[in-house]
Design an enzyme around this catalytic site. Structure first.
Site, PDB file in Angstrom:
ATOM      1  CB  CYS A  46       5.391  -3.172   0.189  1.00 14.44           C
ATOM      2  SG  CYS A  46       4.329  -4.365   0.928  1.00 14.44           S
ATOM      3  CG  ASP A  47       6.473  -2.451  -3.582  1.00 15.93           C
ATOM      4  OD1 ASP A  47       7.464  -2.455  -2.839  1.00 15.93           O
ATOM      5  OD2 ASP A  47       5.963  -3.475  -4.045  1.00 15.93           O
ATOM      6  CB  CYS A  86       2.369  -5.073  -1.137  1.00 16.80           C
ATOM      7  SG  CYS A  86       2.359  -4.329   0.502  1.00 16.80           S
TER       8      CYS A  86
END
Ligand code: NDP
Length: 312
Positions: A137-138, A134
């Site tokens: 997300c990261d 992701c």
């Protein structure tokens, strides 16, 4: 044992929309959120293609709004994941991970899909230490660093472009000699000066001390000019598609070869088991869009209501 007229499994756009419609039809639905409350959209940044938000809306905010709306109209939204189902006899039995067992007259399965991995031992070894599925997300952790993204579809291109806005350089590792993404997304990717597309490349492994430091690549594997070499990266992102979360239902509900539910008719939500309905990405190998998931959640709730009325 607790009993409900309508049990909804999953909390993406399909599950919450089903909960809103089922509540308004007086079915007093119980919804279990699953391991990722809010579903895949909680891992995205701005959603610009969900109607009703002229300037877009963040994925987490959109899902939070849907949850609040479901609760406001009366849905009983609970944390917990379903670990086991028994769709053999009515009422159907569903077991939650805290050991709770519930009987339900109708069940709407809206469990979504999860990101796929290549299956390399190194993906597990470096999980949380440079391997991610992701980017939104990261990606934050890779500002001004070098990362690799695997995949050639819309997701991979979208994630590569997103990462390029943060990172110093992005390698896009594509196994075919072309991208599968939409033309617009291909153009955006190929014209991004920070993205280097490595066509006809496969990942053989990862390396690094205490975290990802690079990727072992093979170019044109099996061909006479096959070439193996390494690239140095700080992060390795998977974007090679998704696996539908249908495993625990396969004994009772028909799936295709990749695990997507195959609906019983043109409604797209009915199954061959009376009173069991499917909705959202877990039954949608083609479109996989939030608006489609929401629409199928609506249809599933309407069909559940019709089914219950027909039994009365
Ligand atoms: P896709 O299935 O479209 O693409 C998967 C990509 O990963 C392909 O390039 C595939 O290669 C590659 N791949 C799969 N397995 C491996 C493997 N083992 N090793 C290396 N590469 C692999 O998935 P997406 O998630 O990209 O998209 C899913 C759907 O969602 C699509 O319909 C897409 O259009 C849509 N979507 C739309 C967006 C938008 O409109 N904004 C954004 C994101 C997704 P190969 O081509 O060789 O099979």
């Amino acid at each position: 044992m607790e009993k409900t007229k309508c049990l909804i499994i999953g909390s993406g756009p399909a599950g919450y929309t089903a909960a809103i419609y089922a509540s308004r039809a007086n079915l007093s639905p119980v919804l279990y959120e699953g391991i990722q409350p809010g579903g895949q959209l909680t891992q995205t940044t701005v959603v610009e293609n969900f109607p009703g938000f002229p300037l877009g809306i963040t994925g987490p905010e959109l899902m939070d709004n849907m949850r609040k709306q479901a609760v406001n109209v009366g849905a009983d939204v609970r944390s917990g994941s379903v670990t086991e189902v028994d769709f053999e006899t009515q009422p159907y039995k569903v077991t939650i991970d805290d050991g709770t067992a519930i009987e339900a007259d109708t069940v709407i399965v809206a469990t979504g899909a999860a990101a796929k991995y290549l299956g390399l031992a190194d993906e597990i070894k470096y999980q949380g230490m440079g391997v991610s599925a992701c980017a939104t997300c990261d990606g934050f952790f890779y500002r001004k660093k070098v990362v690799a993204v695997v995949g050639g579809g819309d997701t991979a291109c979208e994630e590569a472009n997103y990462l390029a806005s943060l990172a110093a350089k992005v390698y896009l590792i594509v196994r075919k000699p072309y991208l599968r993404a939409s033309k617009a997304m291909q153009d955006r990717t190929l014209n991004n000066p920070k993205i280097e597309v490595l066509f006809e490349h496969n990942t053989e492994g990862l390396f690094g001390e205490g975290g990802v430091e690079g990727v072992h690549l093979v170019k044109r594997k099996g061909e006479p000019d096959e070439k193996r070499y390494d690239i140095a990266v700080d992060g390795f992102f998977l974007a090679i598609g998704h696996k539908p979360n249908s495993d625990i239902f396969k004994k009772y509900l028909k799936t295709d070869e990749t695990g997507y539910f195959v609906p019983a008719d043109a409604s797209g939500v009915k199954t061959l088991v009376p009173g069991i309905f499917v909705a959202g990405d877990v039954a949608d190998p083609h479109y996989r869009q939030a608006i489609n998931a929401a629409a199928s959640g609506c249809r599933a709730a309407m069909e559940a209501e019709r089914y219950l009325s027909s039994k009365e």
